[in-house]
Write a protein that holds these residues in place. Structure first.
Motif, PDB file in Angstrom:
ATOM      1  N   ILE A  76      30.647  -4.127  21.067  1.00 38.82           N
ATOM      2  CA  ILE A  76      29.857  -5.136  21.776  1.00 38.82           C
ATOM      3  C   ILE A  76      28.831  -4.388  22.616  1.00 38.82           C
ATOM      4  O   ILE A  76      29.183  -3.477  23.370  1.00 38.82           O
ATOM      5  N   LYS A  87      18.019  -7.594  19.647  1.00 36.13           N
ATOM      6  CA  LYS A  87      19.303  -7.995  19.080  1.00 36.13           C
ATOM      7  C   LYS A  87      19.390  -7.586  17.614  1.00 36.13           C
ATOM      8  O   LYS A  87      20.426  -7.106  17.143  1.00 36.13           O
ATOM      9  N   ASP A  96      28.858  -5.866  16.780  1.00 37.02           N
ATOM     10  CA  ASP A  96      29.464  -7.152  16.417  1.00 37.02           C
ATOM     11  C   ASP A  96      28.973  -8.284  17.294  1.00 37.02           C
ATOM     12  O   ASP A  96      28.997  -9.443  16.883  1.00 37.02           O
ATOM     13  N   ASP A  97      28.550  -7.944  18.511  1.00 32.72           N
ATOM     14  CA  ASP A  97      28.126  -8.992  19.424  1.00 32.72           C
ATOM     15  C   ASP A  97      27.265  -8.377  20.525  1.00 32.72           C
ATOM     16  O   ASP A  97      27.203  -7.152  20.680  1.00 32.72           O
ATOM     17  N   TYR A  98      26.611  -9.248  21.273  1.00 33.00           N
ATOM     18  CA  TYR A  98      25.711  -8.882  22.347  1.00 33.00           C
ATOM     19  C   TYR A  98      26.104  -9.638  23.607  1.00 33.00           C
ATOM     20  O   TYR A  98      26.411 -10.824  23.536  1.00 33.00           O
ATOM     21  N   ARG A 111      34.264 -12.796  24.647  1.00 37.60           N
ATOM     22  CA  ARG A 111      33.640 -12.203  23.466  1.00 37.60           C
ATOM     23  C   ARG A 111      34.477 -11.055  22.909  1.00 37.60           C
ATOM     24  O   ARG A 111      34.562 -10.864  21.695  1.00 37.60           O
ATOM     25  N   VAL A 115      35.869 -11.120  19.067  1.00 36.18           N
ATOM     26  CA  VAL A 115      35.615 -10.053  18.093  1.00 36.18           C
ATOM     27  C   VAL A 115      36.933  -9.475  17.583  1.00 36.18           C
ATOM     28  O   VAL A 115      37.089  -9.232  16.377  1.00 36.18           O
ATOM     29  N   LYS A 154      27.942  -5.302   9.648  1.00 38.35           N
ATOM     30  CA  LYS A 154      27.442  -6.575   9.152  1.00 38.35           C
ATOM     31  C   LYS A 154      27.059  -6.498   7.677  1.00 38.35           C
ATOM     32  O   LYS A 154      27.232  -7.467   6.936  1.00 38.35           O
ATOM     33  N   TRP A 180      27.740 -13.790  11.294  1.00 37.52           N
ATOM     34  CA  TRP A 180      27.312 -13.547  12.674  1.00 37.52           C
ATOM     35  C   TRP A 180      27.920 -14.527  13.673  1.00 37.52           C
ATOM     36  O   TRP A 180      27.914 -14.280  14.863  1.00 37.52           O
ATOM     37  N   TYR A 184      25.268 -17.338  17.137  1.00 36.72           N
ATOM     38  CA  TYR A 184      24.229 -16.320  16.962  1.00 36.72           C
ATOM     39  C   TYR A 184      22.866 -16.928  17.266  1.00 36.72           C
ATOM     40  O   TYR A 184      22.516 -18.000  16.775  1.00 36.72           O
TER      41      TYR A 184
END
Length: 226
Positions: A76, A87, A96-98, A111, A115, A154, A180, A184
């Motif tokens: 993350i 992004k 995997d994430d922001y 989050r 994940v 991804k 996503w 997303y």
């Protein structure tokens, strides 16, 4: 116990976030930069990394790419930037994430748990075979005869999903949702970029499958006729 690696050159934020995660029952490893983080990962088991983007020596994008390449961990990214281009750069590096700064501790914890759930796949989700290719979700590797290929996360998940549903056509919106997640915030160009990269990676390696563009709809993966 689930172990989280925190990487941030802001010592105050690093310590505060570590306390918050520890209070949620996580074990926490701390690093002030990418070099320290990679050294920790060589000697310690970890389940997920939370990485700041702006750091000296090695930025978060480069560190994310190295973590994905060397250890296959979910990542993350923490960033003060929220533009789509930033992004997209993070997702292409394998994050995997922001989470945008400043953030609420509960959001980061939510989050992290989300994940980690995505990585706890069922035994049925193991490997998909297409001709001589094996897309193995147990270790996130692609095997082509005697070659082993490691993809950004991804890209791997997109390939695995399409290969698990051969000849089925998916819209860009459906692929965004499956790979996503429904929250997303980027646009559908991300799918096109990842499809292009997959085609480029495998075009000289195998003819066992192709990813077809279905005009006006989206994409499908088709195995070569035998």
């Amino acid at each position: 116990m689930t172990t989280i690696l925190l990487v941030d050159d802001d010592i105050h934020l690093l310590e505060l976030t570590a306390i918050q995660l520890s209070s949620e029952g996580f074990s926490v490893l701390k690093a002030k930069n990418g070099i320290e983080a990679l050294d920790l990962l060589r000697h310690s088991r970890c389940d997920l990394a939370v990485v700041d983007v702006m750091m000296p020596f090695m930025d978060g994008y480069e560190l994310t790419s190295e973590i994905r390449k060397q250890h296959g961990l979910p990542v993350i990214l923490l960033t003060a930037k929220s533009q789509f281009e930033d992004k997209e750069k993070g997702f292409l590096a394998g994050t995997d994430d922001y989470v945008a700064k400043p953030f609420e501790p509960k959001e980061l914890i939510y989050r992290i748990k989300a994940v980690l759930r995505r990585y706890q796949h069922s035994p049925a989700e193991e490997a998909v075979k297409i001709g001589q290719i094996i897309v193995d979700k147990r270790n996130y590797e692609v095997h082509i005869q005697d070659k082993t290929i490691l993809l950004p996360l991804k890209e791997f998940e997109l390939l695995y999903f399409l290969a698990s549903h051969p000849k089925q056509v998916f819209s860009r919106e459906q692929l965004i949702e499956h790979i996503w997640g429904v929250d997303y915030e980027g646009d559908e160009r991300t799918v096109d970029v990842h499809i292009k990269r997959l085609r480029e990676r495998f075009s000289d390696l195998t003819n066992d499958f192709s990813i077809k563009t279905v005009r006006g709809i989206g994409y499908s993966l088709e195995a070569a006729s035998t």
